[in-house]
Write a protein that holds these residues in place. Structure first.
Motif, short mmCIF file in Angstrom:
data_model
loop_
_atom_site.label_atom_id
_atom_site.label_comp_id
_atom_site.label_asym_id
_atom_site.label_seq_id
_atom_site.Cartn_x
_atom_site.Cartn_y
_atom_site.Cartn_z
N PHE A 149 5.84 -0.77 2.58
CA PHE A 149 4.46 -1.17 2.85
C PHE A 149 3.88 -0.27 3.95
O PHE A 149 4.34 -0.31 5.08
CB PHE A 149 4.41 -2.63 3.31
CG PHE A 149 4.73 -3.63 2.25
CD1 PHE A 149 3.73 -4.42 1.70
CD2 PHE A 149 6.03 -3.79 1.78
CE1 PHE A 149 4.02 -5.35 0.72
CE2 PHE A 149 6.32 -4.72 0.78
CZ PHE A 149 5.31 -5.49 0.26
N VAL A 150 2.87 0.52 3.62
CA VAL A 150 2.25 1.44 4.57
C VAL A 150 1.26 0.67 5.45
O VAL A 150 0.41 -0.07 4.94
CB VAL A 150 1.52 2.57 3.83
CG1 VAL A 150 0.74 3.45 4.80
CG2 VAL A 150 2.49 3.39 3.02
N ASN A 151 1.39 0.86 6.77
CA ASN A 151 0.42 0.27 7.70
C ASN A 151 -0.55 1.32 8.22
O ASN A 151 -1.75 1.09 8.25
CB ASN A 151 1.13 -0.39 8.89
CG ASN A 151 1.79 -1.69 8.52
OD1 ASN A 151 1.40 -2.34 7.57
ND2 ASN A 151 2.82 -2.05 9.26
N GLN A 152 -0.02 2.46 8.67
CA GLN A 152 -0.84 3.54 9.23
C GLN A 152 -0.23 4.88 8.84
O GLN A 152 0.94 4.96 8.48
CB GLN A 152 -0.89 3.44 10.75
CG GLN A 152 -1.55 2.20 11.26
CD GLN A 152 -1.59 2.18 12.79
OE1 GLN A 152 -1.47 3.20 13.45
NE2 GLN A 152 -1.77 1.01 13.35
N TRP A 153 -1.04 5.94 8.97
CA TRP A 153 -0.55 7.27 8.70
C TRP A 153 -1.29 8.26 9.60
O TRP A 153 -2.38 7.98 10.09
CB TRP A 153 -0.73 7.67 7.24
CG TRP A 153 -2.16 7.69 6.81
CD1 TRP A 153 -3.01 8.76 6.81
CD2 TRP A 153 -2.93 6.59 6.33
NE1 TRP A 153 -4.24 8.39 6.37
CE2 TRP A 153 -4.23 7.05 6.07
CE3 TRP A 153 -2.64 5.25 6.10
CZ2 TRP A 153 -5.23 6.23 5.60
CZ3 TRP A 153 -3.65 4.43 5.63
CH2 TRP A 153 -4.91 4.92 5.37
N GLY A 179 5.20 1.92 8.75
CA GLY A 179 5.17 0.75 7.89
C GLY A 179 6.48 0.00 7.97
O GLY A 179 7.22 0.11 8.93
N TYR A 180 6.77 -0.73 6.92
CA TYR A 180 8.02 -1.48 6.88
C TYR A 180 8.55 -1.50 5.45
O TYR A 180 7.81 -1.36 4.49
CB TYR A 180 7.85 -2.91 7.41
CG TYR A 180 6.93 -3.76 6.59
CD1 TYR A 180 7.41 -4.55 5.56
CD2 TYR A 180 5.56 -3.80 6.85
CE1 TYR A 180 6.56 -5.32 4.79
CE2 TYR A 180 4.72 -4.58 6.09
CZ TYR A 180 5.23 -5.35 5.07
OH TYR A 180 4.39 -6.11 4.30
N ILE A 231 4.93 9.25 -2.46
CA ILE A 231 5.68 9.52 -1.24
C ILE A 231 6.48 8.30 -0.79
O ILE A 231 7.61 8.43 -0.35
CB ILE A 231 4.71 9.96 -0.12
CG1 ILE A 231 4.02 11.27 -0.49
CG2 ILE A 231 5.43 10.09 1.22
CD1 ILE A 231 4.94 12.43 -0.67
N THR A 232 5.91 7.14 -0.87
CA THR A 232 6.58 5.92 -0.40
C THR A 232 7.19 5.17 -1.58
O THR A 232 6.61 5.12 -2.66
CB THR A 232 5.59 5.01 0.34
OG1 THR A 232 4.46 4.76 -0.49
CG2 THR A 232 5.13 5.66 1.63
N SER A 233 8.35 4.60 -1.36
CA SER A 233 9.03 3.85 -2.43
C SER A 233 8.28 2.56 -2.71
O SER A 233 7.43 2.13 -1.93
CB SER A 233 10.47 3.55 -2.03
OG SER A 233 10.49 2.68 -0.92
N THR A 266 0.87 -1.16 0.00
CA THR A 266 0.00 0.00 0.00
C THR A 266 0.91 1.22 0.00
O THR A 266 1.90 1.26 0.73
CB THR A 266 -0.90 0.00 1.24
OG1 THR A 266 -1.70 -1.18 1.21
CG2 THR A 266 -1.80 1.22 1.29
N GLN A 267 0.59 2.19 -0.83
CA GLN A 267 1.43 3.37 -1.00
C GLN A 267 0.66 4.64 -0.70
O GLN A 267 -0.57 4.65 -0.68
CB GLN A 267 1.96 3.45 -2.43
CG GLN A 267 2.87 2.31 -2.80
CD GLN A 267 3.34 2.45 -4.24
OE1 GLN A 267 2.53 2.43 -5.15
NE2 GLN A 267 4.63 2.63 -4.41
#
Length: 184
Positions: free
Chosen positions: A135-139, A152-153, A129-131, A114-115
């Motif tokens: 992996f996005v978990n929360q924002w 994320g990780y 924003i994310t490569s 998820t980006q």
């Protein structure tokens, strides 16, 4: 022989029309962007020759100018947020979704990251924003500071999934300057 030729000639326009009928764009939702002359429409493009593509159409309601923001085949956009902090000069559109096939398994699916994508309100600027391997978990959005904190990780061993060797990271972005402030 003449009857067969006549039937073939009459059938050709019907076949051509049937091919064209499956190629279309469909707009789903129209959302005004508060404080601007813009609105966006969520849309999808489907057709036999083309690939299924989801996109956003930004429309300037004063001039009629449009800007299409496209995503790769099979993208899944989950959430669209309008971020407006007038006191610090931030006015952006934030998208959360899957737009990359990290594991190369024939399409974007549940296992892909998820980006976070930030767009200008006119759709002309697009910042992922994310490569691809993050992996996005929360924002969390901070209205006071105009920052976006992402938890994320990072897929450190490039195997396309979350496992024990992957590194958890917290990213903090400045939304006004569109730059990374910290990575921990």
């Amino acid at each position: 022989m003449k009857k067969q030729l006549l039937v073939a000639l009459l059938a050709m326009p019907v076949c051509l029309y049937a091919q064209k009928k499956l190629d279309y764009e469909r707009y789903n939702n129209v959302v005004p962007i508060d404080g601007t002359e813009y609105l966006y429409a969520t849309a999808e493009h489907e057709g036999k020759k083309s690939t299924d593509n989801d996109f956003l159409m930004f429309i300037n309601t004063q001039t009629g100018e449009t800007k299409k923001v496209e995503f790769p085949k099979g993208s899944q956009i989950y959430k669209i947020n309008h971020i407006r902090y007038d006191s610090i000069g931030v006015n952006k559109i934030m998208l959360i979704g899957k737009t990359v096939d990290l594991n190369d398994r024939g399409g974007i699916n549940y296992n892909d990251p998820t980006q976070v994508i930030i767009l200008s309100v006119d759709g002309k600027e697009k910042n992922v924003i994310t490569s691809d391997g993050y992996f996005v978990n929360q924002w969390y959005l901070s209205a006071k500071y105009g920052t976006l904190t992402i938890l994320g990780y990072y897929d450190s061993n490039n195997n396309g999934r979350n496992d024990y060797n992957d590194k958890a990271e917290i990213l903090v972005y400045d939304l006004k300057q569109m730059k990374l402030l910290s990575r921990t």
